[in-house]
Scaffold this active site. Structure first.
Site, PDB file in Angstrom:
ATOM      1  N   GLU A 191       0.825  -1.208   0.000  1.00 34.70           N
ATOM      2  CA  GLU A 191       0.000   0.000   0.000  1.00 34.70           C
ATOM      3  C   GLU A 191       0.858   1.257   0.000  1.00 34.70           C
ATOM      4  O   GLU A 191       1.925   1.296   0.610  1.00 34.70           O
ATOM      5  CB  GLU A 191      -0.893   0.032   1.243  1.00 34.70           C
ATOM      6  CG  GLU A 191      -1.970  -1.007   1.265  1.00 34.70           C
ATOM      7  CD  GLU A 191      -2.735  -0.987   2.588  1.00 34.70           C
ATOM      8  OE1 GLU A 191      -2.647   0.012   3.317  1.00 34.70           O
ATOM      9  OE2 GLU A 191      -3.403  -1.986   2.880  1.00 34.70           O
ATOM     10  N   CYS A 237       4.793  -7.373   8.283  1.00 31.78           N
ATOM     11  CA  CYS A 237       5.546  -6.758   9.383  1.00 31.78           C
ATOM     12  C   CYS A 237       5.665  -7.742  10.533  1.00 31.78           C
ATOM     13  O   CYS A 237       4.702  -8.413  10.886  1.00 31.78           O
ATOM     14  CB  CYS A 237       4.831  -5.486   9.848  1.00 31.78           C
ATOM     15  SG  CYS A 237       5.727  -4.585  11.138  1.00 31.78           S
ATOM     16  N   CYS A 264       2.724  -5.135  16.688  1.00 29.03           N
ATOM     17  CA  CYS A 264       1.925  -4.226  17.515  1.00 29.03           C
ATOM     18  C   CYS A 264       0.488  -4.748  17.556  1.00 29.03           C
ATOM     19  O   CYS A 264      -0.109  -5.024  16.511  1.00 29.03           O
ATOM     20  CB  CYS A 264       1.974  -2.814  16.956  1.00 29.03           C
ATOM     21  SG  CYS A 264       3.650  -2.135  16.901  1.00 29.03           S
ATOM     22  N   GLU A 294       8.671  -2.271   9.178  1.00 31.75           N
ATOM     23  CA  GLU A 294       9.560  -1.501  10.053  1.00 31.75           C
ATOM     24  C   GLU A 294      10.749  -1.017   9.214  1.00 31.75           C
ATOM     25  O   GLU A 294      11.599  -1.816   8.811  1.00 31.75           O
ATOM     26  CB  GLU A 294      10.035  -2.379  11.211  1.00 31.75           C
ATOM     27  CG  GLU A 294      11.228  -1.856  11.993  1.00 31.75           C
ATOM     28  CD  GLU A 294      11.071  -0.419  12.476  1.00 31.75           C
ATOM     29  OE1 GLU A 294      11.953   0.408  12.151  1.00 31.75           O
ATOM     30  OE2 GLU A 294      10.076  -0.117  13.161  1.00 31.75           O
ATOM     31  N   SER A 297       9.619   6.770  10.352  1.00 35.34           N
ATOM     32  CA  SER A 297       9.009   6.334  11.615  1.00 35.34           C
ATOM     33  C   SER A 297       9.492   4.931  11.959  1.00 35.34           C
ATOM     34  O   SER A 297       9.458   4.026  11.124  1.00 35.34           O
ATOM     35  CB  SER A 297       7.483   6.333  11.481  1.00 35.34           C
ATOM     36  OG  SER A 297       6.886   5.828  12.658  1.00 35.34           O
ATOM     37  N   ASN A 344      -7.492   4.256  14.692  1.00 30.45           N
ATOM     38  CA  ASN A 344      -8.352   3.820  13.596  1.00 30.45           C
ATOM     39  C   ASN A 344      -8.787   2.386  13.865  1.00 30.45           C
ATOM     40  O   ASN A 344      -7.947   1.475  13.827  1.00 30.45           O
ATOM     41  CB  ASN A 344      -7.606   3.868  12.251  1.00 30.45           C
ATOM     42  CG  ASN A 344      -7.615   5.245  11.639  1.00 30.45           C
ATOM     43  OD1 ASN A 344      -8.610   5.954  11.710  1.00 30.45           O
ATOM     44  ND2 ASN A 344      -6.508   5.623  11.037  1.00 30.45           N
ATOM     45  N   CYS A 381      -3.152   1.410   8.307  1.00 32.74           N
ATOM     46  CA  CYS A 381      -2.082   0.862   7.483  1.00 32.74           C
ATOM     47  C   CYS A 381      -2.197  -0.655   7.389  1.00 32.74           C
ATOM     48  O   CYS A 381      -2.310  -1.346   8.389  1.00 32.74           O
ATOM     49  CB  CYS A 381      -0.738   1.242   8.106  1.00 32.74           C
ATOM     50  SG  CYS A 381       0.651   0.592   7.227  1.00 32.74           S
TER      51      CYS A 381
END
Length: 354
Positions: free
Chosen positions: A91, A111, A115, A164, A195, A296, A340
């Site tokens: 994306e 990823c 998280c 990441e 980030s 979100n 995301c």
């Protein structure tokens, strides 16, 4: 499978051309066609001799991404779903701001950070993106803007998409050098933000790169117990190690760091956590900014809810009273699977049911 031409810095392209017996000046000419004139075929590079064109076509490609879905939000945000040469999906998001056009890029397929609130981690990492595949996301968006013939250009980049970035460090750095190069897209270093969820060694390496690119750290909790609950990376790199590397970064660069803090109802959004966060950043508040992010919602993580406006306000005001610079992030694209990784995971589910 040929590599993307966009993966080479101008120094790497120059070296490659010299190895092929080509003249050094060809690199600047090719660079101009790629990033200033933005042609999409090597054959369109009119002042490049045929021998060099043949070499480029034999070794590189200009397009490795195929647009499969494009969603446009009411606020003008556009989310692109690209299919890569190996069939993987990524994306990229274009966001419109008063100050310009900002693109959020992806650096990995999936990823592994894990998280617990994040949609991009629903699918584990299968590979890193090459530098060319990351640059090409910017080029695809720029070609989209060019087609509108309104002289719009990508002016800002946030490396905050799937993956990441510091887990794909070498390709990340080549990407940053390409898009920042004044002979190319010339996107200012201070208009680019990377980030990270917080690998201390990589943060120290990044501090020593001697570049003006902004750094944002996904913190999301002010203590180890809570941060480990929401971010499993904290088991490997607890807050003490993370803050030690951040102190090193601040001492080395004297550049401000943004701390990203997602607001999860009744999890990390109490005044007590705001006070702990202020204490954690107390000795570095002159170079710290806290970005409070309304959550979100993601279907697969329905244990979390967005903090109430009242709780966000109380958290914000507590930080301000303690002298911490902070703000609440404006939302973009909430009506188009803005989380995301959400569009990607939904597309994969859709393909599996067909």
């Amino acid at each position: 499978m040929k590599n993307s031409i966009y993966g080479l810095t101008i120094e790497q392209l120059t070296e490659w051309l010299l190895e092929q017996g080509q003249k050094k000046f060809r690199a600047a000419q090719i660079w101009d066609w790629l990033y200033k004139k933005r042609v999409t075929n090597f054959a369109d590079m009119k002042n490049i001799n045929q021998e060099c064109i043949d070499l480029l076509e034999a070794n590189f490609v200009m397009r490795t991404l195929e647009q499969t879905v494009k969603q446009e939000s009411e606020d003008g945000t556009i989310k692109f779903l690209f299919k890569m040469q190996d069939g993987n999906l990524i994306e990229t998001v274009l966001m419109k701001f008063p100050y310009g056009q900002s693109v959020c890029v992806t650096t990995q397929v999936g990823c592994n950070i894990g998280c617990s609130f994040c949609a991009s981690g629903l699918l584990k990492k299968s590979r890193d993106l090459t530098a060319g595949e990351i640059v090409e996301q910017i080029m695809e968006v720029q070609h989209h803007l060019d087609a509108k013939e309104q002289e719009e250009r990508v002016s800002h980049i946030v490396v905050m998409g799937i993956g990441e970035p510091f887990d794909n460090y070498a390709n990340l750095m080549d990407f940053l050098r390409v898009v920042n190069d004044q002979k190319g897209l010339s996107i200012g270093a201070r208009h680019i933000t990377v980030s990270t969820s917080g690998n201390p060694q990589r943060i120290k390496e990044f501090a020593e790169e001697n570049i003006q690119i902004n750094l944002a750290v996904s913190l999301h909790a002010p203590n180890n117990e809570l941060r480990t609950r929401v971010m499993k990376i904290n088991k490997a790199f607890p807050i003490e190690k993370l803050m030690d590397s951040i102190d090193y970064y601040l001492e080395t660069t004297n550049r401000r760091i943004t701390f990203e803090y997602i607001m999860l109802q009744d999890v990390n959004d109490h005044v007590a956590e705001a006070q702990q966060l202020a204490k954690l950043l107390e000795n570095k508040r002159h170079l710290s900014y806290v970005n409070l992010i309304p959550y979100n919602p993601v279907d697969e993580h329905d244990q979390y809810r967005r903090s109430t406006p009242e709780d966000i306000k109380a958290f914000y005001e507590t930080l301000k009273r303690k002298g911490i610079n902070c703000g609440v992030r404006l939302e973009h694209g909430t009506d188009i699977d803005a989380a995301c990784g959400q569009l990607r995971s939904k597309q994969i589910k859709k393909e599996k049911t067909v």
